[in-house]
Design an enzyme around this catalytic site. Structure first.
Site, mmCIF file in Angstrom:
data_model
loop_
_atom_site.group_PDB
_atom_site.id
_atom_site.type_symbol
_atom_site.label_atom_id
_atom_site.label_comp_id
_atom_site.label_asym_id
_atom_site.label_seq_id
_atom_site.Cartn_x
_atom_site.Cartn_y
_atom_site.Cartn_z
ATOM 1 N N ALA A 270 0.845 -1.191 0.000
ATOM 2 C CA ALA A 270 0.000 0.000 0.000
ATOM 3 C C ALA A 270 0.878 1.238 0.000
ATOM 4 O O ALA A 270 2.086 1.159 0.249
ATOM 5 C CB ALA A 270 -0.898 0.011 1.227
ATOM 6 N N HIS A 305 -0.342 1.420 9.281
ATOM 7 C CA HIS A 305 0.964 1.881 8.796
ATOM 8 C C HIS A 305 0.818 3.084 7.852
ATOM 9 O O HIS A 305 1.452 4.120 8.051
ATOM 10 C CB HIS A 305 1.666 0.720 8.095
ATOM 11 N N GLU A 306 -0.018 2.935 6.833
ATOM 12 C CA GLU A 306 -0.141 4.024 5.851
ATOM 13 C C GLU A 306 -0.767 5.252 6.498
ATOM 14 O O GLU A 306 -0.373 6.380 6.220
ATOM 15 C CB GLU A 306 -0.949 3.574 4.626
ATOM 16 N N HIS A 309 1.805 7.194 8.480
ATOM 17 C CA HIS A 309 2.719 7.980 7.653
ATOM 18 C C HIS A 309 2.257 9.428 7.520
ATOM 19 O O HIS A 309 3.067 10.294 7.189
ATOM 20 C CB HIS A 309 2.809 7.378 6.246
HETATM 21 N N1 BES Z 1 5.746 3.815 1.273
HETATM 22 C C1 BES Z 1 5.527 2.420 1.238
HETATM 23 C C2 BES Z 1 5.093 1.925 -0.100
HETATM 24 C C3 BES Z 1 6.183 1.871 -1.150
HETATM 25 C C4 BES Z 1 7.247 1.065 -0.998
HETATM 26 C C5 BES Z 1 6.108 2.586 -2.287
HETATM 27 C C6 BES Z 1 8.226 1.004 -1.976
HETATM 28 C C7 BES Z 1 7.088 2.537 -3.252
HETATM 29 C C8 BES Z 1 8.150 1.725 -3.110
HETATM 30 C C9 BES Z 1 4.446 2.018 2.250
HETATM 31 O O1 BES Z 1 4.290 2.876 3.299
HETATM 32 C C10 BES Z 1 4.865 0.711 2.839
HETATM 33 O O2 BES Z 1 5.849 0.681 3.502
HETATM 34 N N2 BES Z 1 4.128 -0.357 2.583
HETATM 35 C C11 BES Z 1 4.445 -1.687 3.003
HETATM 36 C C12 BES Z 1 3.496 -2.205 4.027
HETATM 37 C C13 BES Z 1 3.819 -1.814 5.421
HETATM 38 C C14 BES Z 1 2.813 -2.374 6.394
HETATM 39 C C15 BES Z 1 5.210 -2.179 5.854
HETATM 40 C C16 BES Z 1 4.338 -2.552 1.768
HETATM 41 O O3 BES Z 1 3.837 -2.064 0.753
HETATM 42 O O4 BES Z 1 4.763 -3.694 1.819
HETATM 43 ZN ZN ZN Z 2 5.682 2.705 4.832
#
Ligand code: BES
Ligand code: ZN
Length: 908
Positions: A270, A305-306, A309
């Site tokens: 996400a 999590h999101e 942020h």
């Molecule tokens: N900011 C990230 C999403 C992201 C990651 C976008 C890499 C572009 C490149 C988001 O906040 C995130 O960390 N998502 C995780 C899930 C979270 C619960 C650790 C994911 O997408 O796995």
């Molecule tokens: Zn993240």
């Protein structure tokens, strides 16, 4: 083969942006063939930039996929000698101090298979801009330290795209024949990576949250019509997140609207775009009959999590991508704390640590090892790693442990206050912690710059006469690429001392070494030792008898702890330690100890000139330890307050991946054989108890995703999987019955999985029948079909690779959807150790072929499924050669992406 040398970007070479962008005005005109993007940027020279003498040039980022239609400065179209486009850069020569830049480009999102920038997922258009996706939408200063106010107008066909979304508030809309448009305005400054846009035929569930200061926020979750019955749990999780962040961190939401959109094709889980989060369907949708309990918990964690942020990432963002852990590590800690608050703290901690050990420890020990703040990268997308995320979270958690809850909060308050609206560094974060608390974290900073998992060797000595107990700790850290010698870390080591009756002894200690004392609700005592030297002794005074130490309670530092515990010590700690994490840990270590001995025996027998049958008898102490865990659960009867989730955790043997991580030369077959042997022993010896648990934990007719219900199902399904280890008719019948009567996916999946993994005759007969029934029932639920692929891909029985190859030809399979690809190929390579590492090399060859195919479609995903091949250093010479052969084959492929190139070349 790569053409040209890919650029290595260095953290030390950071320079401030040459220009600032005050406002960003976008008009996106979406069509099925060509989408145009008009951008108007109010720009000016950055006063903080080091002015390169005489240079008034502006260099913008773009992608090869932008077709530039026009470029205007202050309304005047530039002629071809006033700019140049070279590869992915647009240079404008001699621009004024401040000016308006107007560009117009054409893009084809429907042909974009990378799922980065603007692309089509199913019938809708959506964006993914982190890390550097915005440049595939328009020319821009696509870097996180350029913050701008965005206004976005989206035009599209009304019938196919009735919903048009972007960040912030919708301020205007209109219609023009078959088309319509909506203008969105985001009042907050943000970097381009937080931009989002969605156009589609979506349904929406709406709710409302009143913030702590009394503002009403509209909450909306959008999905395609067939999924709108699955957004309720996401909405509940969102409201819980908003409330929790107010209570735990004092953080209030800032816009009047918060939207989430669920999309089917998404590279990650996400994305936290300001006011408009975009989610992989797998991380927001949930319904009892289609989603497992783990799925429910994942949704809660990712939504949290999101959402978190919004402060740790959006309001305070990163100066550059080397600072990624600033937002990701901290936000992972925040989502871990949130999940712990919503469920069982100990169970959450156990799972977090299990993930760290299974994913991050191997990374830290392999060719891609890097500090949580890396020093260089070729492709930033390769650095969204377990190290930056999971170890990053551990590092912030250690600061919290050193400071204690209250001081940590003072630190985060100062951090958010001081840096609201800024793009900052991990250094700024640590400084805020220091300044708010008058503490020195100088040595602690090494956690940001040194890679590798430290080893802590502990020894205890009791002096009966002096009534002292001396705990001596020694630390070391293995060399990692580019870092041969490490300086000692500042580690918080949480310790308790158990008396012979199993109670925590009162603790007093000499010297100024305690970070803080922790007293649990029931009065037990622990101390947090500040361990800072290579070797250090801590002397506890007034200790009435020789204690059993409980070290690293709550896993207070991300290290490997060695202490000469006996198996009897482990059994003692398992039943008496007041720290839940260490109770679990003692059970794991007991099992590891036993399994490792069996592995050694297996290997020895194999090494004999004439292979001998190995002595792989199972130490009965392990069986009695498991028996007493089961007995406690039986004694609790149906008491709803009893923590069955924790019992379930205690009954799960250490994973094959973790056992592999602990071996110098991994022997996948011996690991599998020994672990299975222990499982069979447990199943055979404890069958009556397992059966009693299975019956006792039967549920009612309604599904609840509460901690206690999830724990009940977990425990029951673990009992079932042990029962099935014997492959007897009775157990197979139980599976069938459970499969037929289950009211939720956790129960359905557990039943079918147990049958699929069994080679017993009784199971083999019904296997294909169950798989077919399952498929037919869930054909139209993509996320359930993903599960169907995965359960077949991870089956440890021989012949699974052929099954996987057959499944690639299944009409439901596609390389274009990351979830589907991961469900089959990713699951096989990442979770099926015995088959992937088959000594004939067939698993390696298969994976390499898929990586080459996927790289041409979606380089990010290709690079992500590479992981298992890069760990060749841990295997025997024969497998090493086979793995390297495949890595070389990948490297020789034409037009290889930077993503795959970086990982393959660094691993070789
Ligand atoms: N900011 C990230 C999403 C992201 C990651 C976008 C890499 C572009 C490149 C988001 O906040 C995130 O960390 N998502 C995780 C899930 C979270 C619960 C650790 C994911 O997408 O796995
Ligand atoms: Zn993240």
């Amino acid at each position: 083969m790569k053409e040209g040398q890919p650029q290595n970007i260095q953290r030390s070479e950071y320079t401030a942006p040459s220009h600032l962008i005050e406002t960003t005005d976008l008009v996106v005109d979406i069509n099925e063939d060509i989408t145009t993007v008009k951008s108007v940027l109010k720009m000016s020279k950055n006063p903080a930039a080091e002015s390169k003498a005489g240079s008034q040039d502006l260099v913008l980022d773009g992608g090869q996929d932008l077709e530039t239609i026009s470029i205007k400065v202050d309304g005047r179209e530039l002629s071809s000698n006033e700019y140049s486009i070279e590869g992915e850069k647009l240079s404008l020569f001699d621009v004024p101090e401040s000016f308006q830049l107007e560009t117009s480009v054409a893009i084809k999102p429907q042909e974009n298979t990378t799922l980065e920038g603007l692309y089509k997922s199913g019938g809708m258009f959506c964006t993914q801009c982190e890390a550097e996706g915005f440049r595939h939408i328009t020319w821009y200063l696509d870097r996180p330290d350029v913050l701008s106010k965005f206004r976005t107008t989206v035009h599209a066909n009304k019938k196919d795209y009735p919903i048009l979304l972007s960040n912030g508030n919708d301020i205007e809309r209109g219609e023009e024949g078959e088309r319509h448009w909506v203008t969105w305005e985001d009042p907050f400054n943000k970097p381009a990576y937080l931009f989002a846009l969605v156009a589609g035929d979506l349904e929406c569930v709406e709710d409302q949250f009143t913030t702590m200061s009394g503002r009403d926020v509209k909450l909306q979750i959008f999905s395609e019509a067939h999924n709108i019955d699955k957004v309720g749990h996401g909405m509940t999780s969102l409201k819980n997140s908003m409330k929790w962040d107010e209570e735990a961190y004092g953080r209030e939401y800032d816009l009047d609207i918060f939207m989430i959109v669920a999309v089917e094709s998404f590279n990650m889980g996400a994305m936290e775009n300001k006011g408009l989060n975009i989610f992989n369907t797998s991380c927001v949708l949930a319904r009892p009959d289609t989603t497992t309990d783990a799925g429910y918990q994942r949704v809660e964690a990712v939504v949290g999590h999101e959402y978190f942020h919004n402060w740790s990432g959006n309001r305070v963002t990163c100066r550059d991508w080397f600072q990624l852990s600033l937002k990701e590590g901290f936000t992972v800690l925040r989502d871990q704390q949130f999940s712990a608050a919503m469920g069982s703290e100990t169970v959450c901690r156990v799972n977090d640590v299990a993930t760290l050990r299974a994913a991050q420890f191997p990374e830290d020990a392999g060719p891609m090892a890097h500090p949580i703040r890396p020093d260089s990268y070729i492709e930033i997308n390769n650095f969204y790693t377990a190290t930056v995320y999971e170890k990053g979270a551990e590092v912030v958690r250690m600061i919290r442990t050193i400071l204690g809850e209250n001081k940590f909060r003072l630190g985060t308050d100062l951090y958010f206050d001081r840096h609201d609206g800024q793009a900052v560094t991990t250094e700024d974060f640590v400084c805020a912690m220091e300044d708010a608390n008058e503490i020195n974290l100088e040595q602690f900073r090494r956690w940001y710059s040194q890679a590798g998992t430290p080893v802590v060797d502990a020894l205890g000595e009791y002096d009966a006469e002096a009534r002292t107990y001396t705990l001596t700790l020694a630390q070391s850290c293995p060399a990692t690429p580019g870092q041969k010698n490490k300086q000692p870390f500042h580690m918080p080591i949480t310790v308790g001392l158990l008396s012979s009756t199993g109670d925590d002894q009162a603790l007093s200690i000499t010297g100024d070494v305690i970070a803080n004392k922790i007293r649990s609700a029931s009065g037990e005592e622990s101390v947090v030792l500040n361990f800072t030297q290579d070797k250090e002794s801590f002397v506890f005074t007034d200790v009435p008898e020789a204690p059993v130490p409980s070290i690293l309670r709550g896993f207070s530092a991300p290290v490997k702890l060695e202490y000469p515990y006996t198996r009897d010590d482990f059994m003692f700690l398992m039943s008496h330690d007041s720290d839940g994490f260490n109770r679990w840990e003692a059970g794991q270590r007991l099992a590891i100890n036993v399994i490792q001995e069996m592995i050694a025996n297996l290997q020895q027998a194999k090494a004999q000139p004439v292979e001998q049958s190995a002595d792989i008898a199972v130490d009965q102490r392990l069986i009695s330890a498991f028996a007493s865990v089961l007995d406690q659960a039986i004694a609790a009867g149906k008491d709803p307050s009893f923590d069955r989730a924790m019992v379930a955790e205690m009954l799960i043997l250490p994973s094959e991946s973790y056992l592999a991580e602990l071996m110098d030369v991994v022997d996948v077959d011996a690991i599998h054989q020994a672990r299975e042997r222990v499982r069979l022993e447990i199943a055979t010896r404890l069958r009556p108890q397992l059966m009693t648990i299975y019956e006792l934990c039967e549920g009612g007719y309604t599904y609840e995703a509460t901690g206690s219900e999830i724990g009940r199902r977990d425990l029951r399904n673990i009992a079932l999987s042990y029962l099935m280890q014997q492959g007897d008719d009775e157990s197979v019948a139980l599976c069938r019955k459970q499969f037929e009567t289950a009211i939720c996916m956790s129960d359905t999946a557990a039943a079918i999985r147990a049958v699929v993994n069994s080679s017993a005759d009784a199971a083999v007969i019904v296997k294909s029948d169950l798989l077919e029934t399952f498929y037919n029932r869930w054909e139209n639920e993509a996320l359930v079909i993903d599960l169907w692929f995965t359960m077949q891909a991870v089956c440890p029985l021989p012949g699974t690779l052929d099954t996987v190859k057959d499944l690639m030809a299944h009409p439901a399979f596609t390389l274009n959807n990351p979830n589907r690809l991961r469900s089959l190929i990713g699951a096989f390579a990442g979770q099926n150790n015995v088959n992937f590492h088959s000594v004939d090399g067939s698993g390696y060859e298969f994976l390499a072929s898929q990586i080459i195919a996927v790289d041409a479609i979606n380089p990010q995903i290709a690079a992500r499924i590479l992981g298992p091949l890069t760990r060749w250093g841990n295997y025997d010479t024969k497998r090493q050669a086979l793995m390297k052969e495949q890595l070389n084959r990948i490297l020789a492929t034409e037009n290889l992406s930077n993503n795959v190139f970086e990982i393959v070349s660094k691993s070789l």
